[in-house]
Design a protein around this motif. Structure first.
Motif, mmCIF file in Angstrom:
data_model
loop_
_atom_site.group_PDB
_atom_site.id
_atom_site.type_symbol
_atom_site.label_atom_id
_atom_site.label_comp_id
_atom_site.label_asym_id
_atom_site.label_seq_id
_atom_site.Cartn_x
_atom_site.Cartn_y
_atom_site.Cartn_z
ATOM 1 N N SER A 255 0.712 -1.139 -0.106
ATOM 2 C CA SER A 255 0.060 0.168 -0.109
ATOM 3 C C SER A 255 0.809 1.249 -0.078
ATOM 4 N N TRP A 320 -1.603 0.306 -4.985
ATOM 5 C CA TRP A 320 -1.328 -0.999 -4.445
ATOM 6 C C TRP A 320 -0.553 -1.642 -5.404
ATOM 7 N N SER B 156 -2.930 2.108 6.445
ATOM 8 C CA SER B 156 -3.225 0.801 5.805
ATOM 9 C C SER B 156 -3.619 -0.164 6.664
#
Lengths: 346, 346
Positions: A255, A320, B156
């Motif tokens: 991420s 991502w 995240s």
């Protein structure tokens, strides 16, 4: 490929998880090989491995193993690289090192071919392959860095156990079976084989990869921070990282939040990614399409999706990034470098 | 506790994963209950559940189910809450809603007791329980927000499958067994039961929780962004989130990066966290101690570790926040609110 120069290639760490992938890639890529020497520790010496239908006996790596070797690929740990690479260089080999031993050495190019292949000729006998989690991130960020400039990167990783070697894979699978059977587990390998405390990895998330440094970051996190700056050649880049092991066998997911130096157009960002070498854009929320570790396993590309603008900062971008940590993250990046060396020398 | 007022409590969604935890907590916390009414869908009605040694038959929830109920805890989906909460209120019940139905309603307090219990008395019949991933984050950030101010949050998540219900747990365990046996899997539930595309969750990481909104963020991500601002009462707060499902049964983990409005002392940050209500600081890199989902499962607290200053921004802080998503993330936060209501009304 007629009249092409053929190379004597050595693979050090041939019986390891990355070594196996290197041998497979040299085969499937039809690398111009005259002779393949497979090397390992004393313990694994004598193992027979197959290359293009022929058995090759793995030999114990020694300082004398590199006579006549043109290209040597090292992935047997930093200690082995530090010990043997000087000998390989003195025998005339160009070394591609998968360990962290030479990565931050100012005289050693740290190369991701899609990003900075131009540095390859600066080598003094060794070219370093970056850390797996760094490679896929910089490969994906490079087109955005070139177009808009990037001022900062904040990354959290979701890393596969194969990054810790075959024994870590075995441990995760064994723990999973035990827990599914209702038994308790006794962790023995992860998070770090050489450290005393072990944690369960099956059905868990461990926020430690490699040892801790004194500043509270792990070595894995410091690798992402320092290697990213070196590969992009930008010491002003602000990078912070949190590296986490999760129960996945192959494929690191990341991420990634980046701040651009300029305003950007989101559709142009996606187009830049779609057009970038080695990158596959998988980004269609309407179809629930985004990169997945299980899909990336076994593939050479880096997959990018969930590309969206930060709602609070118009120059912020979330994404991502997924790739097979043993392939683009290790073996494939090294073989790509070897292919460039072969082209330069033919 | 003599002469304490006793309450008629209703649990809507009593047979679900969160409902079960609520019933267990009402029991273990010795909540001052006069009568416990357990409600569910038509499909689950008739199920017998045990409370303090007595069997209680679950009844189908209808608008008339709330006669005489003092406190009603809802966790049966947003649609059920929207349909039945107005009836419960009209019967005089105070409702604590675990769904997203009322969370962003300006007239409804959105409460994490450690953060904003002062808002509880503003309710007009319903108090909303925030999203699981939001609760643990704001609980941990509150002491830092109060001391230094926070300008931005970049999070995240590593979320457990239990957040998607019992069927998602079953699916993850079943897929794990199949893959360990060398079989292929046919995903049927995750990432979102109501959407057509399904992905493997075992040995994978899925960057989708809930449906996508038009801006490319998922509803889960938008919940973290919007609820955090509402709970902290700060619309100027910049929040961005990437929410990811991983193969863990219980316990959400979060990699959280925050920027403070003021310079901070790292040891003071750790002390503030160690002293904060509901927070346990687990942060000792030398002993490889940090929060782990597998350890947090079944516990009521929120665990914080990996607390370290960003090397590139002296006002930036990285941390790792873990809590049981069904407990502090849902059932326990709701029962905590109920306990405050009971104290107010006694």
């Amino acid at each position: 490929m007629s009249n092409q120069k053929l190379f004597h290639v050595a693979v050090v760490g041939a019986t390891g998880a990355v070594g196996e992938q290197i041998i497979r890639l040299l085969e499937t890529r039809d690398f111009p090989i005259e002779k393949l020497t497979l090397l390992s520790s004393e313990r694994s010496a004598g193992t027979k491995l197959t290359f293009k239908g022929n058995d090759i006996t793995v030999k114990a790596a020694t300082p004398d193993s590199f006579k006549g070797v043109d290209i040597a690929l090292f992935s047997a740990g930093g200690g082995v690289s530090l010990e043997l690479i000087p000998h390989a260089i003195s025998h005339g080999a160009v070394c591609i090192d998968n360990t962290s031993a030479y990565r931050m050495d100012p005289d050693t190019p740290l190369v991701v071919p899609e990003v900075n292949i131009d540095r390859i000729n600066e080598h003094k006998g060794v070219i370093a392959n970056p850390n797996c989690s760094t490679i896929q991130m910089v490969a994906a960020l490079k087109p955005l860095y070139d177009r808009y400039g990037i001022s900062r990167i904040i990354v959290s990783t979701y890393q596969a156990v194969s990054g810790a070697g075959s024994r870590a894979i075995d441990e995760m699978l064994r723990q999973s079976k035990e827990i599914l059977a209702g038994n308790t587990v006794e962790p023995q390998i992860l998070p770090v084989g050489a450290l005393p405390v072990k944690h369960q990895i099956a059905f868990n998330a461990i926020p430690q990869i490699d040892k801790f440094t004194e500043n509270g970051f792990t070595y894995e996190e410091m690798k992402m921070i320092n290697e990213t700056k070196k590969i992009l050649g930008d010491d002003s880049l602000e990078v912070t990282a949190t590296c986490v092991r999760i129960p996945v066998v192959y494929g690191h997911s990341e991420s990634v939040y980046v701040e651009m130096k300029q305003d950007f157009d989101l559709e142009e960002v996606k187009q830049l990614l779609a057009d970038a070498p080695g990158i596959v854009l998988q980004d269609n929320p309407a179809e629930q399409q985004y990169p997945l570790a299980a899909d990336a396993a076994g593939k050479l590309e880096t997959f990018v999706g969930r590309v969206r603008r930060d709602l609070s900062n118009p120059r912020g971008l979330n994404m991502w990034i997924v790739s097979d940590n043993l392939l683009k993250g290790a073996a494939w990046n090294a073989v790509q470098i070897a292919e460039y060396i072969a082209i330069e020398q033919k």
